[in-house]
Design an enzyme around this catalytic site. Sequence first.
Site, PDB file in Angstrom:
ATOM      1  N   HIS A 139       0.872  -1.179   0.000  1.00 61.96           N
ATOM      2  CA  HIS A 139       0.000   0.000   0.000  1.00 61.96           C
ATOM      3  C   HIS A 139       0.911   1.232   0.000  1.00 61.96           C
ATOM      4  O   HIS A 139       2.036   1.182   0.525  1.00 61.96           O
ATOM      5  CB  HIS A 139      -0.824  -0.056   1.284  1.00 61.96           C
ATOM      6  N   ASP A 216       3.303  -4.207   8.080  1.00 66.40           N
ATOM      7  CA  ASP A 216       2.055  -3.477   7.897  1.00 66.40           C
ATOM      8  C   ASP A 216       0.920  -4.476   8.104  1.00 66.40           C
ATOM      9  O   ASP A 216       0.641  -5.299   7.231  1.00 66.40           O
ATOM     10  CB  ASP A 216       2.025  -2.868   6.487  1.00 66.40           C
ATOM     11  N   GLN A 219      -4.297  -4.902   7.192  1.00 68.98           N
ATOM     12  CA  GLN A 219      -5.328  -5.837   6.710  1.00 68.98           C
ATOM     13  C   GLN A 219      -5.216  -7.197   7.388  1.00 68.98           C
ATOM     14  O   GLN A 219      -5.835  -8.167   6.936  1.00 68.98           O
ATOM     15  CB  GLN A 219      -5.193  -6.030   5.179  1.00 68.98           C
ATOM     16  N   LYS A 242     -10.188  -0.336  10.822  1.00 68.65           N
ATOM     17  CA  LYS A 242     -10.366  -1.560  10.028  1.00 68.65           C
ATOM     18  C   LYS A 242     -10.660  -2.765  10.918  1.00 68.65           C
ATOM     19  O   LYS A 242     -10.922  -3.855  10.435  1.00 68.65           O
ATOM     20  CB  LYS A 242      -9.113  -1.832   9.201  1.00 68.65           C
ATOM     21  N   CYS A 380      -4.906   2.580  -3.484  1.00 71.92           N
ATOM     22  CA  CYS A 380      -3.636   3.073  -2.898  1.00 71.92           C
ATOM     23  C   CYS A 380      -2.502   2.079  -3.117  1.00 71.92           C
ATOM     24  O   CYS A 380      -1.649   1.902  -2.225  1.00 71.92           O
ATOM     25  CB  CYS A 380      -3.775   3.389  -1.411  1.00 71.92           C
TER      26      CYS A 380
END
Length: 422
Positions: A139, A216, A219, A242, A380
Amino acid sequence: MSALPARREAPAAPAGAGFDVAAVRAQFPILSTTVHGRPLVYLDSAASAQKPRAVIDALARFYERDYANIHRGVYELSQRASALHDVARRKVQRFLGAADWREIVFVRNATEAVNLVAQSFLAPRLGPGDEILVTEMEHHANIVPWQLVAARTGAKVVAAPIDDTGELDLEALAERIGPRTRMLGVVWVSNVLGTVNPVEEIVALARRRGVPVLIDAAQAVQHLAVDVRALDADFLVFSGHKVYGPSGVGVLWGRLEHLSAMPPWQGGGDMIERVAFEGTSFAEPPFRFEAGTPDIAGIHALGVALDWLEGLGLEAVAAHEAALLARAEDALARIPGLRLLGAPKRRASLLSFTLEGVHAHDLGTLLDLEGIAVRTGHHCAMPLHARLGVSASARASFAAYTSVEEIDALARALRRIAESWR
Ligand code: PMP
């Protein structure tokens, strides 16, 4: 700081069975609203998850009963708000399996957490010719913050390749780690391909070469159990919105030894030890990195969101989402002209696709007219779209509240569009 809140034990549920999605949906007021006169089919949870009643009520209750600024007042209300803030930090610590509450830094979102690490941890270690390694499936939040510090220091950002199925090429990644590599930033779950990267293996690879790793997990945390101690990375970031929490709150987890050695990145109130015009000394982590008044109510509600998810049981949610994903993959793959992006061995809870002859944005608009919300564009991740040879795609993403009927509604709508637009 108060004691670590006990993890809420969820009843064990066999894969895919015993998960009462209707009961989960009933906790999300927005899911009973309509769009263009049609029941909302919300398939954009990867962009932001909807909020359960528990989180909405926690926000309202906090403002109604417990709100004051934290760490400042000697009065009862401020102390109550401060205690709830401390509890929220402990809940995040427990959720991530972190060794110490001081390793949990509250920020605005995952993006801000990466910027913090880039500027405070990495920039002082960078020189001309140094490299920051990321992957082709990142991302922008895990690319651009590194580019900003690279531009200032003469370093450069390089990317490890993916293969055509949307998997990381681990051999190539290992080869890209060289003597000038100062940092590896890697996404745990791709927000476009859904690929679940073998982060344990990747961290081990980098650590053997002495390269610090940032994961990261924006998600990942809503789908997979996290144990930062087992992962052995250096930093991990995620966004509250999220994971069923409010927007405006994110988390940076960092090893205490790193955080203790890092300079502040923003100055102001709450991050100091002593201020004088001759010079200022700074607070210990995490406060050193938390200048100014935070989203006090939002942080409290994030803790409530994590409790809520743990109460549901991450494993049960993951099994439910896996069943939805399998159904969606199967149904979408049979639609004429529809191309699923990537076919990774392990995918989490989302699918991106293109439909021949229909631009992704048109597809998004046509689906919206049926009440179906999907994400369209480059999500993104422009370098990844370039690698896949498409400029834009549509993405359907699932959460604990997504139903089989919604997957079927998406498939039916896509088939109709495919047939009428070809
Ligand atoms: N990384 C990934 C993989 C994401 O999907 C996102 C959000 N789309 C981010 C980082 C950035 O999250 P935020 O906008 O909440 O900072």
